[in-house]
Structures are given as structure tokens and as C-alpha cells.
Design an enzyme around this catalytic site. Structure first.
Site, PDB file in Angstrom:
ATOM      1  N   GLU A 157      -2.239  -1.728   0.207  1.00  0.00           N
ATOM      2  CA  GLU A 157      -2.114  -0.346   0.671  1.00  0.00           C
ATOM      3  C   GLU A 157      -3.096   0.625   0.019  1.00  0.00           C
ATOM      4  OE1 GLU A 157       1.984   0.872   0.487  1.00  0.00           O
ATOM      5  OE2 GLU A 157       2.584  -0.595   1.985  1.00  0.00           O
TER       6      GLU A 157
ATOM      7  N   TYR B  37       7.393  -0.456   7.966  1.00  0.00           N
ATOM      8  CA  TYR B  37       8.821  -0.267   7.659  1.00  0.00           C
ATOM      9  C   TYR B  37       9.505   0.530   8.756  1.00  0.00           C
ATOM     10  CZ  TYR B  37       8.144  -2.139   2.983  1.00  0.00           C
ATOM     11  OH  TYR B  37       7.895  -2.970   1.931  1.00  0.00           O
TER      12      TYR B  37
ATOM     13  N   ASP C 175       5.652   1.477  -7.007  1.00  0.00           N
ATOM     14  CA  ASP C 175       7.057   1.758  -7.288  1.00  0.00           C
ATOM     15  C   ASP C 175       7.671   0.859  -8.350  1.00  0.00           C
ATOM     16  OD1 ASP C 175       7.196  -0.597  -5.830  1.00  0.00           O
ATOM     17  OD2 ASP C 175       8.888   0.052  -4.601  1.00  0.00           O
TER      18      ASP C 175
ATOM     19  N   GLU D 203       4.813  -6.899   4.901  1.00  0.00           N
ATOM     20  CA  GLU D 203       6.020  -6.254   4.358  1.00  0.00           C
ATOM     21  C   GLU D 203       6.772  -5.610   5.502  1.00  0.00           C
ATOM     22  OE1 GLU D 203       5.512  -3.410   1.148  1.00  0.00           O
ATOM     23  OE2 GLU D 203       4.079  -4.696   0.120  1.00  0.00           O
TER      24      GLU D 203
HETATM   25  C1  GCB Z   1       5.375  -0.711   0.065  1.00  0.00           C
HETATM   26  C2  GCB Z   1       4.725  -1.287  -1.145  1.00  0.00           C
HETATM   27  C3  GCB Z   1       5.742  -1.944  -2.059  1.00  0.00           C
HETATM   28  C4  GCB Z   1       6.972  -1.076  -2.181  1.00  0.00           C
HETATM   29  C5  GCB Z   1       7.576  -0.937  -0.815  1.00  0.00           C
HETATM   30  C6  GCB Z   1       8.833  -0.056  -0.838  1.00  0.00           C
HETATM   31  O1  GCB Z   1       4.746  -0.481   1.066  1.00  0.00           O
HETATM   32  O2  GCB Z   1       3.712  -2.171  -0.833  1.00  0.00           O
HETATM   33  O3  GCB Z   1       5.136  -2.140  -3.302  1.00  0.00           O
HETATM   34  O4  GCB Z   1       7.905  -1.616  -3.061  1.00  0.00           O
HETATM   35  O5  GCB Z   1       6.650  -0.341   0.043  1.00  0.00           O
HETATM   36  O6  GCB Z   1       9.916  -0.585  -0.992  1.00  0.00           O
HETATM   37  O7  GCB Z   1       8.699   1.145  -0.737  1.00  0.00           O
END
Ligand code: GCB
Length: 710
Positions: A490, A559, A244, A595
Site C-alpha cells: 500500500e 475491504y 497498524d 487483503e
Molecule cells: C490494510 C493493511 C494492513 C492492515 C489492514 C487493516 O490495508 O495492509 O496492514 O492491518 O489494512 O486491518 O486495516
């Protein structure tokens, strides 16, 4: 290892962008290597290089996977910066090979067309108002002139040109002659240029650089040709990639010309151990003599070294190109907040001499520390550590990914303000100038290669991946701050081919971190002899995932309540505790969350919390903290890293406002509510775990957290 060979005139046929767009033949990329070429059949949508180019290589065989020791001044070495404003021009999208056909490298760029000034180091994308520059795909050209003194020639100095990085593919010319090339945008490039220079006169350095990503570059990307002439103009193409952040391009890191004597210290490898209160530094020094010009050597060179303490006072000395030095009552390298004096560095002043005296001297920093791990714990100097950190990016406005000293100092200042002790170089190797700060400030680093979101897992990709890991380990293996290698982020590791792929990449990484002829004192019993744990950041469902079994430590991105169950903060604790418990049970290894987080628009407030508000981000963190507290009690949860340290630029899309907004800090490095909250949380952990005194002012801005923890 890829070697650029002794060839006078070599045609590298690259097919890329517009010329391939129009007629789109299956094209070949020929990589001329020592010991045989390598031909890759390209799919029609692939783009790598551009056009047909003629590369005239110098007379030596240059190893273009090793960027050499970082240029440092010493009694025997001079370093000159080539940073500043370079001349710059893009190759036209519709005629990408123009620069090669017209030999733009053969004379100053300004003589073959219009140029603009381009700062180095910096990404080129955001420094002007020009959309074409921001969005460019394909070749870009840089050049500048410089002088080297005749004294260097008289003194028979060896001269090296070194670029900290060039994103992504690059060809480097000196005075019209290609001297080296490099694939990969985040690791150093070096070329000995002694015989190509004109001394006491103007020299021209030209860099052609290409940001195109393909399914066989690391990271991967692809070019899509839009054929429907009712919807797109002829030859229209776009680039996409599996990550991203903005694919910033340019000369992102400092460029140097430096000297060494003709016989010089080519490489140094140190490992450290502790025995009671003593520190042990094991070293291996590689010397070399340039093939160019008369040799000064009478005998084989000998090595010696002085160990200096942090203040530069002499501690001890040693002789020999390989061996171990014992330092009694050593000051150990400790992470920030685990010692009164974190990041303690000795200097190894390494010298190589012949019978006439000292030839070359190189100052190598060394932090004495050990790393250990088992199925539940990660230790530094035999003490368990809990990582309190952030995923980061090299990212800022205007300069993009360009090295910027004020930004480096600000970021480390903010990490310390937070009470953090670590970060991950998500999702590529960071500049050496940043890594130096981490060593010196005692900030632990999970050192990641640029393999983000990989899929496909073919042999070509794997060989390249291994080669990038070897380059990275070679660059950073002497750094005390590096406590773990990450072979990627990932990957689509639910594909069965990932199993063997990651087994081999991880094994190669371990082997790269262990190649030393000296008596092994570190981690002698570890599988494949690695001195650091190797991980890969996972995100696939754990029971259908093939990389985890090869790793030493399991890092997982999750997340909850953002990308799943959006808006349902109350499920976070249950899901997080279940998830990480199961990862540990499945692999019997330490686990950590690498994360988690939520996007927030600075200044957007809602009560009750609602997605994108600062409150939502903070509430999501509070729920996660409760889960982490519970996991920590189980004894195998070794850390937490929030996503992300600061907001960072992303490509244009409808679900992000030009940036990933999950930062604790804005892109300008001002704290959001989340930043203040994290500060309380990390200092509270530091107090509980490392027994530190929380500084005055932490939490001053209101009861955003459970104060009884302080
Ligand atoms: C992830 C990625 C990271 C992204 C993040 C997001 O899992 O590792 O590079 O920026 O999600 O904010 O979507």
C-alpha cells in the site's frame, strides 16, 4: 552496498530523541561508508540515532548488507547459540546518548547501572509490567558473556557472530569494540569476529538497538515534538507510523556464534529447472579466504558437491564452483496439496577443498521447481496455481515478534488445517526459521520487504529501498517456497513520483534475483532476467495509480463493506468483480486479492450479522467467495489471501481494542467462526482445483458454508 570501513576510531554523529528534542538543531546523520560518506540533512521532526557516539570499528571492512549463509553445522562448522537471558537496560528518554557517552559497551552493562533479564529472541516491549519499556522510543542496550574454546584458535577457525535481526538500527560490539552496525529490523547481521575474541576466556557481546523510525527509514515513521507547554511537558515527543501493527523492538531472532575454516564457502546461489522428468540444479559457489591470520591455501580452492535425497541417500555428485547437475526422475518441489509429497528438498552438500583435502562443507537445501507467469496465469512446474492463503504477522503475546518454535509449528499446522497453500510475509521479511518451514512444508510465500505505506519517493528512500530488496533477495533467493517478491504494501502510489520510483525498485529486484554467472536455465526470456515475478501490494484507485505498470502480477487490498459501505454486505460481490476485472483489463496481468476481511470480537454473536460480530466476518467472507468464484472463471484471477491469519497487536487507539481483530484465529491461535468457514472454503477449493480428498472433520461444526461444494 554500504560498507563499514577500516577506521580506528570514527565519530558517528547521530541526533535523536531527547537531546534533539530540547535544542532541536537541524542535525546530521553521517553514515561512514567505504568510498565516501553520506550526509543527510535532517528535518527537525526526524529522529534516527541518538546523541553523539563514538564507534570503534575493527580492522576489517565488513559488508553489512549481507547476513551470510544461515549458520548450519557440518563436518567443518560448529554453531553455538547465544540465545537465552541477556542483560538489558533502556537509555533514558531524556538522555538518549548516555550509553555512548558513558561507554556502556566497554564493560558489562551491570557495572554501569541496573539491568534486567531480557529473553533473546523476543521483543522487549511486553515481557515485563513496565509501561516505559513497552512504549520506549530510542536506544536499548543488551549484553551477555560467552566463551569460545581455545581449540578454535588452535585449529585456525574463522569465527562469525550472526544476529537473525535487530529492530531497527543496531550497533554490535565485541569486547568493547564496535564490530558492525546495521540499519533495518528484519534481515540478518553478521560480523567476522575471529581476531576480536579472547579464546578460552570470557567474551562480552553488546548490542545497542534503536527503534526510531523516520521518513527515511523503511518502514517510515516520524517523531512529533509537542511544543505547547500548556498541554505537554517540556521535551515531550511521540512516534507515529503508517502501519497498524505494533512497532515491536528487540533482538527478535536467534543469535549465533559459528565457525568456518579460514577458507570457506561464503555464498551459494542455486536455481532449478525441469526437463521432462529430469531436474536441473544450476549452482554458483563463492569461496573466500579470511583476511585475518595465516592462509592455509596452497592453490585456489576447488568446489565439489554431493546431492542427497530427502532421506540422506546419495543421488549424484559434481565438481566445480559453477555448473549444472542433472537429476533423472527428480522429485519436484510441489506446494502443499499439489502432490502426495509436497515440499520435497534435496540437500546439496557443498565442499571447498585445496590440495590437502576438504576445507569447508555446507549443507544447502534445494527444491527443484520452476515458476512461470504470463498475462493471466502463474505456474509452478508448468501447472497453474491458485493461491489460497492469508496475510500474516510475526506476532504473539509476551514475545511480540520474537522467534518462537512452538508458534512456528502451530501456525504451519493451522495453515495446513485450513487447506491453505500460501501466505504473504506482510509486512516485512520473516525469520529464516519460518521460511525453512515454508520450504519444507510446501507452503508458497509472497516474500515482502518492510516498505509499508511508503510516501515521499525521494532518491534517498529509493536507494535504501533497493538496498533492502537486494538484502532480502540475497537472503531468500535459494528458497523454493518464495514464489514472488513484494516490494511493498500500500504505497501512496497515486503520487506521480511513484512511477519512476517503482520502475527502478522493481528493476533492481529483478536484477538481484538474476545475478548468476552460470548458464541461465530459468526464465531466460523474462524481462530483466528475473526468476520470480515481482509485485507490490496496491490499494490506490486503479486509474490514478503509478506502480502497477511496473509489476508482473497485480495484488490489490480491498475491504468492501468494512472500510467502505460498512454494513452493506450485499454490495461486495458486484464491487469486487468489477474492481478486479478492471485491474486486469488495465494492465493485462494476472490479478489477485491480497487483503479483504472484517474485524470480529471472538464470542460476539449477532443474527442478523452486525459489524464486529463473528457472523459479520463470516458473512463478509461468503460474499467475497462468491465474487472470487466468478472472477476465477475469467481465467486471470490467481488467488485470494484473507486479512488476517490471526489477530495481532496494534498501538493504542480508539477504533481497535489493542489488536487488529480480522484474524481467522485469535491471537492465541484458536479458530473463530471465520477460521472454521475458511477451512471449508479452502478445502473445497483444493478439492475442485487440486483434486484432493477432503479430510474427515472439515465442516463438522455446522453448515457455515455451501455444503454442496464439498
Ligand atoms: C490494510 C493493511 C494492513 C492492515 C489492514 C487493516 O490495508 O495492509 O496492514 O492491518 O489494512 O486491518 O486495516
Amino acid at each position: 552496498m554500504y560498507l563499514l570501513c577500516t577506521i580506528s576510531v570514527e565519530k558517528l554523529s547521530y541526533c535523536m530523541t531527547a537531546s534533539c528534542l530540547n535544542n532541536r538543531p537541524a542535525a546530521n546523520v553521517q553514515d561512514k561508508q567505504c568510498g565516501g560518506g553520506n550526509t543527510v540533512e535532517m528535518e527537525t521532526y526526524i529522529t534516527i540515532a541518538i546523541g553523539l557516539l563514538t564507534v570503534v570499528l575493527g580492522t576489517q571492512c565488513a559488508d553489512n548488507t549481507w547476513g551470510g549463509l544461515y549458520p548450519r553445522e557440518s563436518e567443518s562448522r560448529e554453531v553455538r547459540s547465544l540465545d537465552g537471558l541477556w542483560n538489558f537496560r533502556l537509555a533514558p528518554l531524556e538522555d538518549p546518548e548516555k550509553g555512548f557517552r558513558e561507554e556502556w559497551y566497554a564493560q558489562p552493562l551491570r557495572k554501569t547501572g541496573a539491568v534486567i533479564s531480557m529473553p533473546v529472541p523476543s521483543s522487549y516491549n511486553d515481557v515485563t509490567q513496565d509501561k516505559a519499556l513497552r512504549d520506549h522510543i530510542g536506544w536499548a542496550w543488551y549484553d551477555r558473556t560467552f566463551y569460545v574454546p581455545t581449540r578454535w584458535q588452535e585449529d585456525k577457525q574463522r569465527v562469525v557472530l550472526r544476529l537473525g535481526s535487530a529492530h531497527y538500527n543496531s550497533i554490535i560490539y565485541l569486547n568493547g569494540v564496535a564490530v558492525t552496525s546495521h540499519e533495518g529490523g528484519h534481515l540478518p547481521i553478521m560480523s567476522e569476529i575471529t581476531s576480536g575474541l579472547v579464546y578460552g576466556q570470557e567474551n562480552l557481546v553488546t548490542v545497542a538497538i534503536n527503534n526510531t523510525l523516520t521518513p527515511e527509514t523503511i518502514p517510515q515513521g516520524s517523531i512529533t515534538y509537542h511544543d505547547d507547554l500548556t498541554r505537554y511537558p517540556p521535551g515531550y515527543f511521540t512516534q507515529s507510523y503508517n502501519f497498524d501493527f505494533t512497532n515491536y523492538a528487540g533482538l527478535h531472532r536467534p543469535v549465533y556464534v559459528y565457525t568456518t575454516p579460514r577458507t570457506y564457502i561464503e555464498d551459494i546461489f542455486v536455481t532449478t529447472d525441469i526437463s521432462g522428468t529430469d531436474g536441473i540444479i544450476s549452482y554458483d559457489i563463492i569461496t573466500a579466504t579470511t583476511k585475518i591470520g595465516p592462509k592455509r591455501l596452497n592453490d585456489a580452492p576447488g568446489c565439489s558437491m554431493k546431492v542427497l535425497d530427502k532421506d540422506g541417500s546419495h543421488v549424484t555428485s559434481a565438481i566445480g564452483c559453477q555448473g549444472s547437475i542433472m537429476i533423472s526422475n527428480a522429485s519436484l518441489w510441489w506446494p502443499y496439496l499439489m502432490s502426495e509429497d509436497p515440499g520435497y528438498l534435496y540437500t546439496l552438500k557443498v565442499a571447498v577443498s585445496d590440495t590437502e583435502g576438504i576445507l569447508d562443507v555446507y549443507p544447502q537445501k534445494v527444491g527443484i521447481r520452476t515458476i512461470g507467469w504470463n498475462s493471466t496465469t502463474l505456474t509452478i512446474n508448468n501447472k497453474p496455481v491458485y493461491l489460497r492463503g492469508c496475510g500474516k504477522h510475526e506476532d504473539a503475546d509476551i514475545r511480540g515478534k520474537g522467534v518462537d518454535y512452538p508458534l512456528i509449528v502451530k501456525d504451519f499446522s493451522l495453515l495446513k488445517w485450513l487447506g491453505a497453500n500460501s501466505f504473504r510475509t506482510s509486512h516485512y521479511p520473516y525469520a529464516e526459521e519460518i521460511m525453512d518451514m515454508a520450504d519444507q512444508e510446501g507452503i508458497m510465500v509472497v516474500d515482502e520487504c518492510p516498505a509499508i505505506g511508503l510516501s515521499g519517493f525521494g532518491e534517498t528512500l529509493m536507494n535504501k529501498h533497493i538496498s533492502v530488496m537486494e538484502e532480502l533477495v540475497h537472503r531468500d533467493r535459494n528458497r523454493p517456497s518464495v514464489i514472488m517478491w513484494s516490494v511493498g504494501n500500500e504505497p501512496r502510489s497515486d503520487q506521480a513520483a511513484a512511477k519512476d520510483y517503482f520502475r527502478l525498485v522493481v528493476a533492481a529486484t529483478r536484477a538481484a534475483d538474476a545475478t548468476r554467472p552460470v548458464t541461465k536455465v530459468v526464465a531466460a526470456t523474462k524481462a530483466e532476467d528475473s526468476s520470480r515475478p515481482v509485485t507490490c501490494v496496491l490499494n490506490r484507485p486503479k486509474y490514478k495509480e503509478y506502480a502497477g505498470s511496473s509489476l508482473d502480477i497485480i495484488l490489490v487490498n480491498r475491504y468492501y463493506s468494512w472500510y467502505s459501505d460498512t454494513g452493506h454486505l450485499e454490495i461486495i460481490k458486484l464491487q469486487t468483480v468489477t474492481e478486479f476485472t478492471e485491474w486486469h483489463e488495465l494492465h493485462n496481468k494476472p490479478v489477485m486479492i491480497s487483503e479483504y476481511g472484517a474485524g470480529s470480537m471472538p464470542g460476539l454473536h449477532t443474527d442478523p450479522a452486525f459489524t464486529w460480530s463473528e457472523e459479520y466476518q463470516a458473512e463478509l467472507m461468503l460474499q467475497n467467495f462468491e465474487a472470487f468464484d466468478e472472477l476465477r472463471k475469467k481465467g486471470y484471477f490467481i488467488g485470494e489471501m484473507i486479512w488476517n491469519f490471526a489477530d495481532f497487536a496494534t498501538p493504542q487507539e480508539y477504533n481497535r481494542p489493542g489488536a487488529c481483530m480480522k484474524g481467522l484465529f485469535t491471537r492465541a491461535r484458536q479458530p473463530k467462526l471465520a477460521g472454521h468457514l475458511m477451512r471449508v472454503h479452502y478445502w473445497s477449493l483444493a478439492q475442485k482445483i487440486d483434486n484432493v480428498t477432503v479430510p474427515e472433520g472439515v465442516g463438522r461444526l455446522g453448515s457455515v458454508y455451501n455444503w454442496k461444494n464439498l
